[in-house]
Write a protein that holds these residues in place. Structure first.
Motif, PDB file in Angstrom:
ATOM      1  N   ARG A 185      -9.748 -17.784 -15.971  1.00 29.82           N
ATOM      2  CA  ARG A 185     -10.507 -17.482 -14.756  1.00 29.82           C
ATOM      3  C   ARG A 185     -10.700 -15.963 -14.601  1.00 29.82           C
ATOM      4  NH1 ARG A 185     -11.387 -20.253 -10.314  1.00 29.82           N
ATOM      5  NH2 ARG A 185     -10.450 -18.657  -8.962  1.00 29.82           N
ATOM      6  N   SER A 186      -9.668 -15.208 -14.909  1.00 35.46           N
ATOM      7  CA  SER A 186      -9.735 -13.760 -14.782  1.00 35.46           C
ATOM      8  C   SER A 186     -10.751 -13.163 -15.751  1.00 35.46           C
ATOM      9  CB  SER A 186      -8.350 -13.156 -15.026  1.00 35.46           C
ATOM     10  OG  SER A 186      -8.371 -11.755 -14.873  1.00 35.46           O
ATOM     11  N   LYS A 187     -10.708 -13.586 -17.002  1.00 38.94           N
ATOM     12  CA  LYS A 187     -11.639 -13.050 -17.995  1.00 38.94           C
ATOM     13  C   LYS A 187     -13.080 -13.459 -17.680  1.00 38.94           C
ATOM     14  CE  LYS A 187     -10.727 -12.494 -22.328  1.00 38.94           C
ATOM     15  NZ  LYS A 187     -10.409 -12.719 -23.758  1.00 38.94           N
ATOM     16  N   ALA A 188     -13.280 -14.696 -17.253  1.00 39.60           N
ATOM     17  CA  ALA A 188     -14.639 -15.148 -16.929  1.00 39.60           C
ATOM     18  C   ALA A 188     -15.242 -14.332 -15.794  1.00 39.60           C
ATOM     19  CB  ALA A 188     -14.616 -16.629 -16.556  1.00 39.60           C
ATOM     20  N   PHE A 189     -14.397 -13.889 -14.883  1.00 38.09           N
ATOM     21  CA  PHE A 189     -14.884 -13.108 -13.743  1.00 38.09           C
ATOM     22  C   PHE A 189     -15.053 -11.628 -14.094  1.00 38.09           C
ATOM     23  CE2 PHE A 189     -14.197 -10.664  -9.798  1.00 38.09           C
ATOM     24  CZ  PHE A 189     -15.207 -11.214  -9.013  1.00 38.09           C
ATOM     25  N   ALA A 190     -14.041 -11.044 -14.744  1.00 35.25           N
ATOM     26  CA  ALA A 190     -14.031  -9.597 -14.957  1.00 35.25           C
ATOM     27  C   ALA A 190     -14.859  -9.162 -16.157  1.00 35.25           C
ATOM     28  CB  ALA A 190     -12.585  -9.111 -15.120  1.00 35.25           C
ATOM     29  N   ILE A 191     -14.861  -9.949 -17.217  1.00 38.24           N
ATOM     30  CA  ILE A 191     -15.544  -9.546 -18.456  1.00 38.24           C
ATOM     31  C   ILE A 191     -16.294 -10.740 -19.049  1.00 38.24           C
ATOM     32  CG2 ILE A 191     -14.269  -7.483 -19.165  1.00 38.24           C
ATOM     33  CD1 ILE A 191     -12.269  -9.290 -20.592  1.00 38.24           C
ATOM     34  N   PRO A 192     -17.284 -11.266 -18.327  1.00 40.01           N
ATOM     35  CA  PRO A 192     -18.002 -12.448 -18.833  1.00 40.01           C
ATOM     36  C   PRO A 192     -18.752 -12.189 -20.126  1.00 40.01           C
ATOM     37  CG  PRO A 192     -19.162 -11.489 -16.960  1.00 40.01           C
ATOM     38  CD  PRO A 192     -17.835 -10.796 -17.043  1.00 40.01           C
ATOM     39  N   GLU A 193     -19.013 -10.911 -20.401  1.00 40.87           N
ATOM     40  CA  GLU A 193     -19.762 -10.576 -21.612  1.00 40.87           C
ATOM     41  C   GLU A 193     -18.906 -10.661 -22.877  1.00 40.87           C
ATOM     42  OE1 GLU A 193     -17.701  -6.871 -20.277  1.00 40.87           O
ATOM     43  OE2 GLU A 193     -18.790  -8.503 -19.279  1.00 40.87           O
ATOM     44  N   VAL A 194     -17.580 -10.698 -22.721  1.00 41.15           N
ATOM     45  CA  VAL A 194     -16.681 -10.703 -23.878  1.00 41.15           C
ATOM     46  C   VAL A 194     -16.455 -12.148 -24.329  1.00 41.15           C
ATOM     47  CG1 VAL A 194     -14.374 -10.109 -24.730  1.00 41.15           C
ATOM     48  CG2 VAL A 194     -15.555  -8.584 -23.105  1.00 41.15           C
ATOM     49  N   PRO A 195     -16.732 -12.466 -25.590  1.00 41.60           N
ATOM     50  CA  PRO A 195     -16.519 -13.849 -26.058  1.00 41.60           C
ATOM     51  C   PRO A 195     -15.044 -14.225 -26.028  1.00 41.60           C
ATOM     52  CG  PRO A 195     -17.083 -12.394 -27.893  1.00 41.60           C
ATOM     53  CD  PRO A 195     -17.272 -11.589 -26.646  1.00 41.60           C
ATOM     54  N   GLU A 196     -14.758 -15.492 -25.736  1.00 34.23           N
ATOM     55  CA  GLU A 196     -13.383 -15.990 -25.718  1.00 34.23           C
ATOM     56  C   GLU A 196     -13.177 -16.896 -26.934  1.00 34.23           C
ATOM     57  OE1 GLU A 196      -9.841 -16.799 -25.630  1.00 34.23           O
ATOM     58  OE2 GLU A 196     -10.509 -15.413 -24.059  1.00 34.23           O
ATOM     59  N   PRO A 197     -12.316 -16.482 -27.869  1.00 33.18           N
ATOM     60  CA  PRO A 197     -12.176 -17.246 -29.117  1.00 33.18           C
ATOM     61  C   PRO A 197     -11.282 -18.476 -29.016  1.00 33.18           C
ATOM     62  CG  PRO A 197     -10.805 -15.290 -29.188  1.00 33.18           C
ATOM     63  CD  PRO A 197     -11.569 -15.218 -27.907  1.00 33.18           C
ATOM     64  N   HIS A 198     -10.579 -18.661 -27.896  1.00 32.04           N
ATOM     65  CA  HIS A 198      -9.622 -19.761 -27.787  1.00 32.04           C
ATOM     66  C   HIS A 198      -9.924 -20.643 -26.587  1.00 32.04           C
ATOM     67  CE1 HIS A 198      -7.119 -18.010 -30.920  1.00 32.04           C
ATOM     68  NE2 HIS A 198      -7.146 -16.846 -30.278  1.00 32.04           N
ATOM     69  N   THR A 199      -9.619 -21.924 -26.710  1.00 30.83           N
ATOM     70  CA  THR A 199      -9.716 -22.830 -25.576  1.00 30.83           C
ATOM     71  C   THR A 199      -8.528 -22.577 -24.639  1.00 30.83           C
ATOM     72  OG1 THR A 199      -8.386 -24.584 -26.568  1.00 30.83           O
ATOM     73  CG2 THR A 199     -10.757 -24.574 -27.074  1.00 30.83           C
ATOM     74  N   GLU A 200      -8.646 -23.094 -23.421  1.00 36.14           N
ATOM     75  CA  GLU A 200      -7.543 -22.937 -22.467  1.00 36.14           C
ATOM     76  C   GLU A 200      -6.285 -23.636 -22.977  1.00 36.14           C
ATOM     77  OE1 GLU A 200      -6.735 -24.123 -17.847  1.00 36.14           O
ATOM     78  OE2 GLU A 200      -8.647 -23.144 -18.326  1.00 36.14           O
ATOM     79  N   ASN A 201      -6.439 -24.783 -23.616  1.00 31.67           N
ATOM     80  CA  ASN A 201      -5.266 -25.485 -24.160  1.00 31.67           C
ATOM     81  C   ASN A 201      -4.598 -24.683 -25.273  1.00 31.67           C
ATOM     82  OD1 ASN A 201      -5.508 -27.658 -22.427  1.00 31.67           O
ATOM     83  ND2 ASN A 201      -6.662 -28.923 -23.878  1.00 31.67           N
ATOM     84  N   GLU A 202      -5.403 -24.012 -26.092  1.00 33.98           N
ATOM     85  CA  GLU A 202      -4.819 -23.176 -27.154  1.00 33.98           C
ATOM     86  C   GLU A 202      -4.049 -22.003 -26.551  1.00 33.98           C
ATOM     87  OE1 GLU A 202      -8.085 -23.931 -30.743  1.00 33.98           O
ATOM     88  OE2 GLU A 202      -8.349 -22.241 -29.344  1.00 33.98           O
ATOM     89  N   VAL A 203      -4.601 -21.400 -25.520  1.00 36.59           N
ATOM     90  CA  VAL A 203      -3.901 -20.291 -24.856  1.00 36.59           C
ATOM     91  C   VAL A 203      -2.595 -20.785 -24.241  1.00 36.59           C
ATOM     92  CG1 VAL A 203      -4.028 -18.563 -23.025  1.00 36.59           C
ATOM     93  CG2 VAL A 203      -6.046 -19.037 -24.428  1.00 36.59           C
ATOM     94  N   ALA A 204      -2.629 -21.956 -23.606  1.00 34.05           N
ATOM     95  CA  ALA A 204      -1.427 -22.506 -22.983  1.00 34.05           C
ATOM     96  C   ALA A 204      -0.350 -22.778 -24.030  1.00 34.05           C
ATOM     97  CB  ALA A 204      -1.766 -23.779 -22.225  1.00 34.05           C
ATOM     98  N   ALA A 205      -0.741 -23.318 -25.177  1.00 32.96           N
ATOM     99  CA  ALA A 205       0.231 -23.601 -26.237  1.00 32.96           C
ATOM    100  C   ALA A 205       0.850 -22.311 -26.753  1.00 32.96           C
ATOM    101  CB  ALA A 205      -0.449 -24.364 -27.373  1.00 32.96           C
ATOM    102  N   TRP A 206       0.032 -21.277 -26.936  1.00 36.37           N
ATOM    103  CA  TRP A 206       0.558 -19.983 -27.392  1.00 36.37           C
ATOM    104  C   TRP A 206       1.506 -19.388 -26.359  1.00 36.37           C
ATOM    105  CZ3 TRP A 206      -0.249 -14.954 -25.454  1.00 36.37           C
ATOM    106  CH2 TRP A 206       0.241 -13.923 -26.278  1.00 36.37           C
ATOM    107  N   MET A 207       1.143 -19.505 -25.079  1.00 36.00           N
ATOM    108  CA  MET A 207       2.025 -18.997 -24.033  1.00 36.00           C
ATOM    109  C   MET A 207       3.378 -19.708 -24.073  1.00 36.00           C
ATOM    110  SD  MET A 207       0.513 -16.615 -22.074  1.00 36.00           S
ATOM    111  CE  MET A 207       1.475 -16.705 -20.572  1.00 36.00           C
TER     112      MET A 207
END
Length: 323
Positions: free
Chosen positions: A197-219
């Motif tokens: 949510r933070s990245k989508a709001f602050a830096i929408p122009e920056v591509p996101e290479p990971h899904t939310e589930n992938e980020v959660a698993a890494w966390m």
């Protein structure tokens, strides 16, 4: 004809509304573009695209939502604006009709708290204006013909089940201050959600290479077990997270609804307490708000790159704070 509505005043309120997240920012832009093309924007018979009104009902028990009969999702009450009504009057009427609760407007009945644009039935597009109403802590009593599934939710429950067009306003209205505490593995999914949510709001122009589930698993599997990770939460709702490794601030992300509320300052104060020595971090060059924030806290840019070494392949900048 909606004679009691001043279209110019409504447009001004929408244009001045600070968005709670990326979804609302897009909705505000869409609302203004569509609104300007409508001869009778509050009349559902005049155009498939028209203004509607809905109510965010809160009280000491939390938030009231009803299960939409057609969509089968939990939503706030609302509907079309009748002749002679203002949008806030329509929100009050719809809330009372759909929930049976003794709803009352807040101290500023005309105060707009949220905007969302979404598909309605019969191919319509709803330009939805949302107002904050208060109810006594009594059980809902919807009349026959309305959805029988109306209930109070805790703030955490309501935010968890809210669809994307509702989540931002609930996060913005949730009462209470944030508690900053060490993260646990159980926080991983909530941290990943705030990160996205933070990245989508602050830096929408920056591509996101990971899904939310992938980020959660890494966390859960890497970050929280091996780094110094802290979260800010409000009654079990994570609203920010900071991740620190020796000498490096790896992550600092706040939910958009909690930006500009002093939470970032609290995290950096904690950072100085946890690691008082030299500290480095990377930021995207286009993230001007974050860069101003870090520079205000004593970080100095020392290296600019084309982003070839980061996953997003986006130009970045390395900062250093020397103590």
């Amino acid at each position: 004809m909606k004679d009691s509505v001043d279209p110019h005043a409504i447009r001004g309120q929408v244009a001045a509304l600070p968005p709670t997240d990326a979804r609302e920012r897009e909705s505000i832009a869409t609302f203004l573009s569509a609104f300007d093309l409508l001869e009778r924007p509050f009349d559902e018979q005049a155009s498939p695209t028209h203004v509607t009104a809905s109510a965010i009902i809160t009280g000491v028990q939390g938030v009231v939502l009803h299960l939409h009969k057609r969509l089968s999702i939990w939503l706030q009450p609302g509907g079309h604006i009748d002749d002679g009504e203002t949008p806030w009057q329509a929100a009050l009427r719809e809330a009372a009709e759909e929930t049976g609760l003794p709803v009352e407007p807040g101290p500023q009945p005309e105060h707009l708290v949220h905007v969302d644009v979404h598909p309605g039935p019969r191919g319509h597009t709803h330009l939805d204006l949302r107002y904050h109403l208060i109810s006594a802590a009594v059980p809902p009593d919807p009349p026959e013909g309305e959805s029988p599934d109306v209930r109070w939710f805790t703030w955490a429950e309501a935010i968890r089940i809210a669809e994307p067009g509702l989540e931002g306003v609930l996060r913005a209205l949730q009462p209470g201050d944030a508690t900053v505490r060490p993260a646990t593995v159980a926080d991983a999914a909530a941290c990943a959600h705030v990160y996205r949510r933070s990245k989508a709001f602050a830096i929408p122009e920056v591509p996101e290479p990971h899904t939310e589930n992938e980020v959660a698993a890494w966390m859960a599997e890497v970050a929280i077990p091996t780094m110094d990770v802290w979260v800010a939460d409000v009654d079990s709702v994570v609203v920010g997270q900071m991740m620190v490794a020796p000498g490096w601030l790896q992550h600092l992300y706040l939910d958009p609804a909690w930006m500009r509320r002093g939470l970032g300052d609290r995290f950096l104060t904690l950072l100085g307490e946890r690691q008082p020595g030299e500290m480095q971090l990377w930021a995207f060059q286009s993230n001007h708000r974050a860069r101003r924030f870090y520079e205000r806290h004593g970080f100095v840019p020392v290296e600019f790159t084309d982003g070839a070494a980061n996953e997003e392949l986006w130009p970045d900048v390395r900062y250093v704070r020397r103590m």
